[in-house]
Scaffold this motif. Sequence first.
Motif, short mmCIF file in Angstrom:
data_model
loop_
_atom_site.label_atom_id
_atom_site.label_comp_id
_atom_site.label_asym_id
_atom_site.label_seq_id
_atom_site.Cartn_x
_atom_site.Cartn_y
_atom_site.Cartn_z
N LEU A 148 3.44 17.62 26.24
CA LEU A 148 3.16 18.38 27.46
C LEU A 148 1.66 18.41 27.69
CD1 LEU A 148 5.62 21.36 26.86
CD2 LEU A 148 5.94 19.39 28.36
N PRO A 149 1.10 17.39 28.36
CA PRO A 149 -0.35 17.31 28.53
C PRO A 149 -0.86 18.33 29.53
CG PRO A 149 0.71 15.58 29.78
CD PRO A 149 1.80 16.27 28.99
N PRO A 150 -2.17 18.65 29.47
CA PRO A 150 -2.78 19.51 30.46
C PRO A 150 -2.95 18.76 31.78
CG PRO A 150 -4.43 18.68 28.96
CD PRO A 150 -3.10 18.21 28.44
N SER A 151 -3.59 19.42 32.72
CA SER A 151 -3.80 18.81 34.04
C SER A 151 -4.59 17.51 33.92
CB SER A 151 -4.55 19.80 34.93
OG SER A 151 -4.94 19.18 36.13
N VAL A 152 -4.31 16.59 34.83
CA VAL A 152 -5.05 15.32 34.85
C VAL A 152 -6.53 15.57 35.07
CG1 VAL A 152 -4.66 14.92 37.32
CG2 VAL A 152 -5.09 12.97 35.79
N SER A 153 -6.88 16.64 35.75
CA SER A 153 -8.30 16.95 35.97
C SER A 153 -9.02 17.18 34.64
CB SER A 153 -8.46 18.17 36.88
OG SER A 153 -7.86 19.32 36.31
N TYR A 154 -8.35 17.84 33.72
CA TYR A 154 -8.93 18.08 32.40
C TYR A 154 -9.12 16.77 31.64
CZ TYR A 154 -9.34 19.66 27.55
OH TYR A 154 -9.75 19.85 26.25
N ILE A 155 -8.09 15.95 31.64
CA ILE A 155 -8.14 14.69 30.91
C ILE A 155 -9.24 13.79 31.46
CG2 ILE A 155 -6.85 12.58 30.38
CD1 ILE A 155 -4.31 14.39 30.46
N VAL A 156 -9.35 13.72 32.78
CA VAL A 156 -10.39 12.89 33.41
C VAL A 156 -11.78 13.44 33.09
CG1 VAL A 156 -11.35 12.14 35.61
CG2 VAL A 156 -8.88 12.02 35.22
N SER A 157 -11.93 14.76 33.16
CA SER A 157 -13.24 15.36 32.89
C SER A 157 -13.69 15.10 31.46
CB SER A 157 -13.21 16.87 33.18
OG SER A 157 -12.42 17.56 32.22
N GLN A 158 -12.77 15.20 30.52
CA GLN A 158 -13.13 14.97 29.12
C GLN A 158 -13.37 13.49 28.82
OE1 GLN A 158 -13.31 18.12 26.77
NE2 GLN A 158 -13.93 18.14 28.90
N GLY A 159 -12.57 12.64 29.45
CA GLY A 159 -12.83 11.21 29.31
C GLY A 159 -14.18 10.82 29.91
N GLY A 160 -14.50 11.44 31.03
CA GLY A 160 -15.80 11.20 31.66
C GLY A 160 -16.95 11.65 30.78
N LEU A 161 -16.75 12.79 30.11
CA LEU A 161 -17.78 13.31 29.21
C LEU A 161 -18.02 12.35 28.04
CD1 LEU A 161 -19.70 15.51 28.21
CD2 LEU A 161 -17.72 16.68 27.21
N ILE A 162 -16.94 11.86 27.45
CA ILE A 162 -17.07 10.93 26.33
C ILE A 162 -17.81 9.66 26.76
CG2 ILE A 162 -15.75 9.42 24.79
CD1 ILE A 162 -13.63 11.70 24.70
N THR A 163 -17.49 9.17 27.94
CA THR A 163 -18.18 7.98 28.47
C THR A 163 -19.64 8.27 28.78
OG1 THR A 163 -16.10 7.19 29.41
CG2 THR A 163 -18.12 6.21 30.26
N ALA A 164 -19.91 9.43 29.38
CA ALA A 164 -21.29 9.80 29.69
C ALA A 164 -22.14 9.90 28.43
CB ALA A 164 -21.31 11.14 30.44
N VAL A 165 -21.55 10.44 27.37
CA VAL A 165 -22.29 10.58 26.11
C VAL A 165 -22.68 9.21 25.55
CG1 VAL A 165 -21.95 11.19 23.67
CG2 VAL A 165 -21.53 12.88 25.46
N LYS A 166 -21.82 8.23 25.71
CA LYS A 166 -22.18 6.88 25.26
C LYS A 166 -23.39 6.36 26.05
CE LYS A 166 -17.50 5.73 23.77
NZ LYS A 166 -17.83 5.72 22.34
N TYR A 167 -23.44 6.68 27.33
CA TYR A 167 -24.58 6.29 28.16
C TYR A 167 -25.85 7.00 27.69
CZ TYR A 167 -27.63 6.02 32.28
OH TYR A 167 -28.70 5.82 33.11
#
Length: 238
Positions: A151-170
């Motif tokens: 039962l995953p959370p909202s797609v907004s949460y998943i996208v925001s956290q995936g974006g954060l992980i990608t931003a940190v690599k940058y």
Amino acid sequence: MNTFKNKYAIVTAVNRNFSRQIIQKITSMGLTGLILADKTINEELIQKITTQTGCACHGFEFDITKTQTIEQLFQFALEKFPTVHILINAANICPTTPLEELDAQKWDECMNINLRGAHLLTKEAIKIMQAQNYGKIVHIASIQTSRINGLPPSVSYIVSQGGLITAVKYYAKFYAADNININTVSPNFAGMRDAEEEHEGIKSVAATVGFLISDEAKYITGANIDVSGRSCYCNRIF
């Protein structure tokens, strides 16, 4: 243990269970100064840290969605301490809004806190860290970005956290030459068998953060560390 002697840190979202464990971990390792940033100031926690550890501790009331208060947070830190060596950001929300109910306002709220806020915190921290050629930044992300089931959370949460992980690599790539280590830690506490297992998971998150902000991890940057124990590999609701 004096791993963080003469080091000064900011921790956000300090009223969460794993944030408290992170604070306990780093103050037990000799941290000299600490700013606790959250929507409300927890005077009891500040007093406890100061009395029990000797770490100089101050609270700052801030709203991660407001650029001005993020800037003021770092100004406040520099008024209290000589500099900032460490930023640990645990501020995020985890909405469970289903796709058909996820309007623009709810989407933007999640992005503003989880992604925009994290970016602005990083931006302000890097100004200080770049000038001193030293810094450690850890953002708390989520295991949900890579293992979506149950039962995953909202797609907004998943996208925001995936974006954060990608931003940190940058960030890590472009500020490595300034001796700034920037990483994410992705915990998962859902599906754990009992409170004892959850507590052990929280302790593992704190230990991981403590390691990443230490000089023992000086060659680790741009990494995302999963701290999920057995919960992602057992056949339970996630």
